[in-house]
Design a protein around this motif. Structure first.
Motif, PDB file in Angstrom:
ATOM      1  N   LYS A 114       9.453   1.758  -0.570  1.00 31.67           N
ATOM      2  CA  LYS A 114       9.098   1.901   0.851  1.00 31.67           C
ATOM      3  C   LYS A 114       7.593   1.657   0.976  1.00 31.67           C
ATOM      4  N   CYS A 115       7.205   0.397   0.985  1.00 33.85           N
ATOM      5  CA  CYS A 115       5.791   0.013   0.980  1.00 33.85           C
ATOM      6  C   CYS A 115       5.057   0.641   2.163  1.00 33.85           C
ATOM      7  N   VAL A 116       3.823   1.061   1.929  1.00 34.91           N
ATOM      8  CA  VAL A 116       2.998   1.527   3.041  1.00 34.91           C
ATOM      9  C   VAL A 116       2.293   0.308   3.633  1.00 34.91           C
ATOM     10  N   GLN A 138       0.739   2.965  -6.199  1.00 37.32           N
ATOM     11  CA  GLN A 138       0.935   1.873  -5.236  1.00 37.32           C
ATOM     12  C   GLN A 138       1.763   0.771  -5.891  1.00 37.32           C
ATOM     13  N   HIS A 139       2.906   0.484  -5.275  1.00 43.60           N
ATOM     14  CA  HIS A 139       3.810  -0.492  -5.874  1.00 43.60           C
ATOM     15  C   HIS A 139       3.357  -1.938  -5.613  1.00 43.60           C
ATOM     16  N   ALA A 140       2.267  -2.065  -4.876  1.00 40.06           N
ATOM     17  CA  ALA A 140       1.511  -3.325  -4.799  1.00 40.06           C
ATOM     18  C   ALA A 140       2.327  -4.517  -4.310  1.00 40.06           C
ATOM     19  N   GLU A 141       2.932  -4.315  -3.170  1.00 38.52           N
ATOM     20  CA  GLU A 141       3.638  -5.420  -2.533  1.00 38.52           C
ATOM     21  C   GLU A 141       3.330  -5.376  -1.044  1.00 38.52           C
ATOM     22  N   GLU A 142       2.872  -6.487  -0.514  1.00 39.96           N
ATOM     23  CA  GLU A 142       2.740  -6.647   0.933  1.00 39.96           C
ATOM     24  C   GLU A 142       3.971  -7.444   1.361  1.00 39.96           C
TER      25      GLU A 142
HETATM   26 ZN    ZN Z   1       7.992  -2.997  -1.649  1.00 39.19          ZN
END
Ligand code: ZN
Ligand code: DOR
Ligand code: ZN
Ligand code: ZN
Length: 392
Positions: A114-116, A138-142
């Protein structure tokens, strides 16, 4: 039970900051019990169970349940990772304080799954985390940069027409959150760094004194996107396998300390979720039982890390990052210890169907790898020995 460690290498018990155990919600693919067995066999004495379960681990009720279930199984300390946000859209901060104060003493919060998206929300999360003395992983995906992306990544994947997660999607978030951490004063941990550009951003941020740390997975160190030519979905993972030059940069960064530690991103999936068309398959690969051997193959074999260095990247640094007092450090005589014994001269051939995990999605199936975990000891009790777990 005693362990005959003669001829072996004695290491502090491994700490995995990034494991998906799928309980609750997808117990058909992994449970706390089967994942704990895989962890013990892989040499781990602590794992951090990611928050993207069903329901998402965004309340103390759930994080405390995961902790207690892990303790009842007794093979490895299962530290729940709390979700940074609540709700489907993830537009509101979760009650980080309640999770940090519960029985689980949640130490790490993550946006994995659940990207911020909103930078203001991320800044508030970092401020809240700073007050609690906890970490934001931080899963580091935009994700807005993955929409319509033509390449899974790199020239191989582009030629194959695979859609996916471009470098810009990772690196823009690493840059953003490094700068937010600088000004909010919180600590950010970058999950599964996968590009040479991320390495340069980490190097820059650390040189500024920003409180940023990072992990790399065994699969991103060993495998590159040439594996995608078969269209076998076992190679589908987030972030994607990248180019050989990225693997080289990641290995150098781990040896140097620019990347702090190894984390598995152990991601079990059901057979039907991996045996379909590449585009429809779920991303993720198993990692707990093969991590040590893949690190031996990629880092120890060519002298980039010695066994002292393996202790640092698989135990000491991850324990320091989350502040685990009883892991990853030398012990006094008579004190219950967390230990892993490795046979450095062994080789073994991975058999996906023989792994303790409830799923079998490993890209290392049939590979012959060096070094093997012989025994794992959790607070003085043997949890795995010679390929067998020892339940409570
Ligand atoms: Zn993501
Ligand atoms: O490949 C992945 N699988 N990457 C992630 O970040 C999530 C994970 C999963 O939950 O399956
Ligand atoms: Zn992730
Ligand atoms: Zn993950």
């Amino acid at each position: 039970q005693t362990v005959d460690g003669r001829g072996g290498v004695l290491l502090p018990g491994f700490v995995d900051l990034h494991t998906h155990l799928r309980e609750p919600g997808r117990e058909d693919t992994e449970t706390i019990e089967t994942g704990s067995a895989a962890a013990a066999l892989g040499g781990y004495t602590a794992v951090f169970a990611m928050a993207n379960t069903d329901p998402v681990a965004d309340t103390a009720v759930l994080t405390d349940h995961v902790w207690r279930r892990g303790q009842a199984v007794g093979l490895v300390d299962v530290h729940p990772v709390g979700a940074v946000t609540v709700g489907l859209q993830g537009t509101q901060l979760a009650e980080l304080g309640a999770m940090a104060d519960g029985d689980a003493h949640v130490k790490m919060f993550s946006d994995d799954g659940k990207c911020v998206h909103d930078p203001l929300l991320m800044r508030r999360a970092l401020e809240y985390a700073r007050g609690l003395g906890v970490l934001i992983a931080q899963h580091a995906e935009e994700p807005r940069l993955t929409v319509g992306a033509i390449a899974h990544e790199g020239p191989n994947a582009a030629r194959l027409g695979l859609a996916g997660w471009p470098r810009s999607a990772e690196e823009s978030i690493v840059a953003r959150d490094a700068i937010l951490a600088r000004d909010a004063g919180g600590r950010v941990h970058i999950c599964h760094a996968s590009t040479a550009g991320t390495v340069e951003l980490l190097r820059w941020a650390k040189a500024q004194g920003i409180a940023i740390t990072a992990e790399v997975t065994p699969h991103h160190l060993l495998l590159d996107d040439s594996r995608l030519q078969t269209y076998d979905a076992v190679n589908k993972v987030n972030p994607p396998l990248r180019e050989d030059s990225d693997c080289v940069a990641l290995r150098a960064a781990l040896a140097e300390g620019v990347i702090d530690c190894v984390a598995t991103d152990h991601a079990p999936h059901a057979e039907q979720e991996k045996c379909c068309e590449f585009a429809a398959a779920r991303p993720g690969m198993l990692g707990l039982q093969t991590a040590l051997s893949v690190i031996a193959a990629t880092m120890v074999a060519d002298g980039a890390l010695d066994w002292r260095g393996v202790a640092r990247v698989m135990s000491e640094r991850p324990a320091e990052i989350v502040g685990l007092p009883d892991q990853g450090r030398p012990i006094a005589i008579g004190e219950p210890a967390n230990l892993t014994v490795v046979d450095p001269d062994a080789t073994w051939t991975v058999d996906a169907s023989a792994l303790a995990s409830r799923s079998a999605n490993t890209p290392f199936d049939s590979m012959t790898l060096p070094a093997r975990v012989v025994a794992t000891v959790l607070r003085g009790r043997v949890t795995a020995i010679d390929g067998e777990v020892r339940a409570l």
